[in-house]
Design an enzyme around this catalytic site. Sequence first.
Site, PDB file in Angstrom:
ATOM      1  N   SER A  33       0.867  -1.174   0.000  1.00  0.00           N
ATOM      2  CA  SER A  33       0.000   0.000   0.000  1.00  0.00           C
ATOM      3  C   SER A  33       0.902   1.221   0.000  1.00  0.00           C
ATOM      4  O   SER A  33       2.073   1.129   0.409  1.00  0.00           O
ATOM      5  CB  SER A  33      -0.877   0.005   1.262  1.00  0.00           C
ATOM      6  OG  SER A  33      -1.429   1.287   1.498  1.00  0.00           O
ATOM      7  N   TYR A  42      -0.965  -0.965  10.474  1.00  0.00           N
ATOM      8  CA  TYR A  42      -1.078  -1.119   9.031  1.00  0.00           C
ATOM      9  C   TYR A  42       0.152  -0.621   8.264  1.00  0.00           C
ATOM     10  O   TYR A  42       0.691  -1.367   7.427  1.00  0.00           O
ATOM     11  CB  TYR A  42      -2.341  -0.409   8.541  1.00  0.00           C
ATOM     12  CG  TYR A  42      -2.672  -0.640   7.083  1.00  0.00           C
ATOM     13  CD1 TYR A  42      -3.173  -1.860   6.649  1.00  0.00           C
ATOM     14  CD2 TYR A  42      -2.504   0.374   6.138  1.00  0.00           C
ATOM     15  CE1 TYR A  42      -3.493  -2.079   5.312  1.00  0.00           C
ATOM     16  CE2 TYR A  42      -2.823   0.170   4.802  1.00  0.00           C
ATOM     17  CZ  TYR A  42      -3.323  -1.045   4.397  1.00  0.00           C
ATOM     18  OH  TYR A  42      -3.626  -1.268   3.071  1.00  0.00           O
TER      19      TYR A  42
END
Length: 279
Positions: free
Chosen positions: A148, A161
């Site tokens: 990401s 994350y």
Amino acid sequence: MVKDDLVGSGVLVTGGGTGIGKACAASLVRNGASVTICGRTEGRLQQAQEEIAQASGREEKIQYRVCDVTEEEQVEEAMAAASHFGNGLNGVVANAGGGGALAPYHLQGLEEFTRVLHLNVLGTMLCIKHSVPYLKESGGGSFVGMSSIAGHLTHLWFGAYPAAKAGIEAMIRNAADEFGKSNIRFNAVRPGFIATEIMEGVPRDSETFKSYIDNTPMADVGTPEDVASLVKFLISPDSRWITGQCINVDGGHSLRRGPQFTEFLVGLTGEEILGDPKR
């Protein structure tokens, strides 16, 4: 564009029941691959299988297996099933992953933080561990990890994350170096804001959504198919000389700064968010 350049290839896509994973599987099937999708929810997998089969007209090219990527035995079984279905394993798309509780680090719970690390980092590691023997047996292949832009661009309050996605990228680079002589390529994809079911939770009239648009040179959001196009390229022979790379699919978002999710920290005062010891 359909090239049928993946005929004879067996590919496993984790997290293949929805969103990016489903789009990747659909693209791979359209281009001739025999694809096994896996995930934790059988109903979603069955629906995805049926929709991909109907859209492609290639019912014989898609199957599903229920698999939690944090459970080693289940990952091992899914790899074996994908190899058998594809008459060998030539590619893996380790798409399964996700985020967790939005909170400053001093308010992050250990259980939730660890869950996110396990889902992303451990899940990807187990996919690498159990795919390498099959990929080597097939004469080489391509492994695509799903990172990401949060793996290298700050995402305030995202807890585990960003660390998890950075961990995936570190593993991908190391694996590319370790298994290059076996003709196994490892690359990662870094999606920005992609219009998936998960991101529907960000209201289009919110400050958070505006922060995405303001920090994206192309002033829009991506689609799962945008990511799938890159993944298909990385799985295919067209990318035979590309390994150890982390590639952005973000409309240029990574040129600027991360999104602003502060409005999602419901119930916290500014002092609590910043760790004021007087709270």
